[in-house]
Design an enzyme around this catalytic site. Sequence first.
Site, PDB file in Angstrom:
ATOM      1  N   GLY A  92       0.827  -1.213   0.000  1.00  0.00           N
ATOM      2  CA  GLY A  92       0.000   0.000   0.000  1.00  0.00           C
ATOM      3  C   GLY A  92       0.856   1.256   0.000  1.00  0.00           C
ATOM      4  O   GLY A  92       0.609   2.197  -0.761  1.00  0.00           O
ATOM      5  N   ARG A  98      -4.579 -22.600   4.921  1.00  0.00           N
ATOM      6  CA  ARG A  98      -5.045 -21.715   3.853  1.00  0.00           C
ATOM      7  C   ARG A  98      -6.437 -21.180   4.186  1.00  0.00           C
ATOM      8  O   ARG A  98      -6.759 -20.033   3.960  1.00  0.00           O
ATOM      9  CB  ARG A  98      -5.078 -22.502   2.546  1.00  0.00           C
ATOM     10  CG  ARG A  98      -4.375 -21.825   1.415  1.00  0.00           C
ATOM     11  CD  ARG A  98      -4.435 -22.678   0.170  1.00  0.00           C
ATOM     12  NE  ARG A  98      -5.206 -22.008  -0.851  1.00  0.00           N
ATOM     13  CZ  ARG A  98      -6.477 -22.221  -1.102  1.00  0.00           C
ATOM     14  NH1 ARG A  98      -7.146 -23.091  -0.415  1.00  0.00           N
ATOM     15  NH2 ARG A  98      -7.071 -21.578  -2.069  1.00  0.00           N
ATOM     16  N   HIS A 135      -4.670 -15.623 -10.113  1.00  0.00           N
ATOM     17  CA  HIS A 135      -3.361 -15.247  -9.589  1.00  0.00           C
ATOM     18  C   HIS A 135      -2.767 -16.498  -8.943  1.00  0.00           C
ATOM     19  O   HIS A 135      -3.475 -17.221  -8.272  1.00  0.00           O
ATOM     20  CB  HIS A 135      -3.569 -14.156  -8.540  1.00  0.00           C
ATOM     21  CG  HIS A 135      -2.326 -13.452  -8.127  1.00  0.00           C
ATOM     22  ND1 HIS A 135      -1.330 -13.102  -9.011  1.00  0.00           N
ATOM     23  CD2 HIS A 135      -1.915 -12.996  -6.925  1.00  0.00           C
ATOM     24  CE1 HIS A 135      -0.376 -12.480  -8.355  1.00  0.00           C
ATOM     25  NE2 HIS A 135      -0.697 -12.405  -7.086  1.00  0.00           N
TER      26      HIS A 135
HETATM   27  N1  APR Z   1      -8.132  -2.574   8.640  1.00  0.00           N
HETATM   28  C1  APR Z   1      -7.174  -1.799   8.067  1.00  0.00           C
HETATM   29  N2  APR Z   1      -5.914  -2.214   7.866  1.00  0.00           N
HETATM   30  C2  APR Z   1      -5.592  -3.432   8.258  1.00  0.00           C
HETATM   31  C3  APR Z   1      -6.541  -4.311   8.865  1.00  0.00           C
HETATM   32  C4  APR Z   1      -7.856  -3.829   9.049  1.00  0.00           C
HETATM   33  N3  APR Z   1      -8.813  -4.570   9.603  1.00  0.00           N
HETATM   34  N4  APR Z   1      -5.912  -5.477   9.153  1.00  0.00           N
HETATM   35  C5  APR Z   1      -4.642  -5.355   8.730  1.00  0.00           C
HETATM   36  N5  APR Z   1      -4.440  -4.120   8.204  1.00  0.00           N
HETATM   37  C6  APR Z   1      -3.198  -3.547   7.675  1.00  0.00           C
HETATM   38  C7  APR Z   1      -1.983  -3.849   8.534  1.00  0.00           C
HETATM   39  O1  APR Z   1      -1.922  -3.006   9.665  1.00  0.00           O
HETATM   40  C8  APR Z   1      -0.848  -3.611   7.552  1.00  0.00           C
HETATM   41  O2  APR Z   1      -0.337  -2.300   7.631  1.00  0.00           O
HETATM   42  O3  APR Z   1      -2.880  -4.128   6.422  1.00  0.00           O
HETATM   43  C9  APR Z   1      -1.500  -3.833   6.177  1.00  0.00           C
HETATM   44  C10 APR Z   1      -0.897  -5.001   5.413  1.00  0.00           C
HETATM   45  O4  APR Z   1       0.407  -4.665   5.117  1.00  0.00           O
HETATM   46  P1  APR Z   1       1.615  -5.731   5.062  1.00  0.00           P
HETATM   47  O5  APR Z   1       1.442  -6.704   6.170  1.00  0.00           O
HETATM   48  O6  APR Z   1       2.879  -4.951   4.952  1.00  0.00           O
HETATM   49  O7  APR Z   1       1.328  -6.521   3.732  1.00  0.00           O
HETATM   50  P2  APR Z   1       1.785  -6.134   2.242  1.00  0.00           P
HETATM   51  O8  APR Z   1       3.134  -6.691   1.958  1.00  0.00           O
HETATM   52  O9  APR Z   1       1.541  -4.689   2.004  1.00  0.00           O
HETATM   53  O10 APR Z   1       0.746  -6.993   1.399  1.00  0.00           O
HETATM   54  C11 APR Z   1      -0.627  -6.675   1.454  1.00  0.00           C
HETATM   55  O11 APR Z   1      -1.124  -7.512  -0.716  1.00  0.00           O
HETATM   56  O12 APR Z   1       0.155  -8.608  -2.286  1.00  0.00           O
HETATM   57  C12 APR Z   1      -0.788  -8.754  -1.271  1.00  0.00           C
HETATM   58  O13 APR Z   1      -0.306 -10.944  -0.364  1.00  0.00           O
HETATM   59  C13 APR Z   1      -0.257  -9.569  -0.112  1.00  0.00           C
HETATM   60  O14 APR Z   1      -2.374  -9.825   0.975  1.00  0.00           O
HETATM   61  C14 APR Z   1      -1.156  -9.130   0.987  1.00  0.00           C
HETATM   62  C15 APR Z   1      -1.428  -7.659   0.632  1.00  0.00           C
END
Ligand code: APR
Length: 309
Positions: free
Chosen positions: A14, A88, A174
Amino acid sequence: MEKRVGFVGAGMVGAEAARQLLSWGIADVRIVDIQGDMAKGKALDMTEAAPLLGTAAIALGGDDYGLLEGCEVIIVTAGIPRKPGMSRDDLLKTNISITSSVCEGIARHAPGSVVIIVTNPLDAIVYAAQGFLDGVCQVIGMAGALDSARFRAFLSMETGVAADDIQAMVLGSHGDAMVPLASSASAGGIPLSVWIDQQRMSEIITRTQKGGGEIVGLLKTGSAYYAPGVASARMAKAIILDEGRIMPTCTRLNGEYGVEGVFMGVPASLGKGGVKKVIEVPLSDEEQGMWEKSLAHVRSLMGEVDELS
Ligand code: APR
């Protein structure tokens, strides 16, 4: 700025997507995350880079969905990655539940927006999100844009042709069942069969299908975020600037490719309002076989979502 793009999820993907979008100077950015201060901090950091980038765009972040007011497009990466010992189904269940609360916030503050899902397992989460936002937002998924970029990068490495001169697409779901299209791949308009023999092409296709895993293996912790972030930002750009750009997009098929009611990755013209048109490309017999397998995979995922929801 007049235009705004929203993000739910300020993690690796993000934040990279938001940073990329901000650097283009075409829209302000709003970032919501359950970790509000983290989202606020990343947004402030990005805004502090704006004077150096020469852009008037700014970013705001926090945990309040009210930040999404006025956003035309929302990129959703909120979710958790699979942890050791987690099945999963557990991952799917948790990410469906997170998506449900995210969609509630979007419905309240940004009805009518186009929602681009990035959270995995992608095809299942897109289907679940469209269920939560039915009649409120158009939901599409980002997978093919990334998988195609990987395919094009590998084809560029193989031929030495500039990556943006390579045209090649990946359709279907995907993951391992994705469908990289060799038959329509070209370099500067010249079919790639002139450059690459069948054996080598099939090795490149396999590398593309396992592209996400290759990065995970190298990073040791975490997964890819540069290419996924740029791919998501690129889709948002096509929509807010009403470019009509053709990008592989996970979208609900309504009879195209002979399929009804299934979310599949297909070439779509993206512009104002989201998908303007799904484009049907001819598939070779081998590609048609791969497409059928991919379709069966997505149908079974949809069944799992129905059971878990
Ligand atoms: N509401 C808002 N944000 C949330 C919530 C929620 N209920 N639950 C989790 N998050 C946020 C987390 O706080 C975190 O900042 O979602 C974010 C996920 O970020 P990362 O763990 O860094 O994951 P990222 O590598 O960005 O991947 C995100 O994209 O490519 C796909 O497989 C990957 O599903 C994953 C997604």
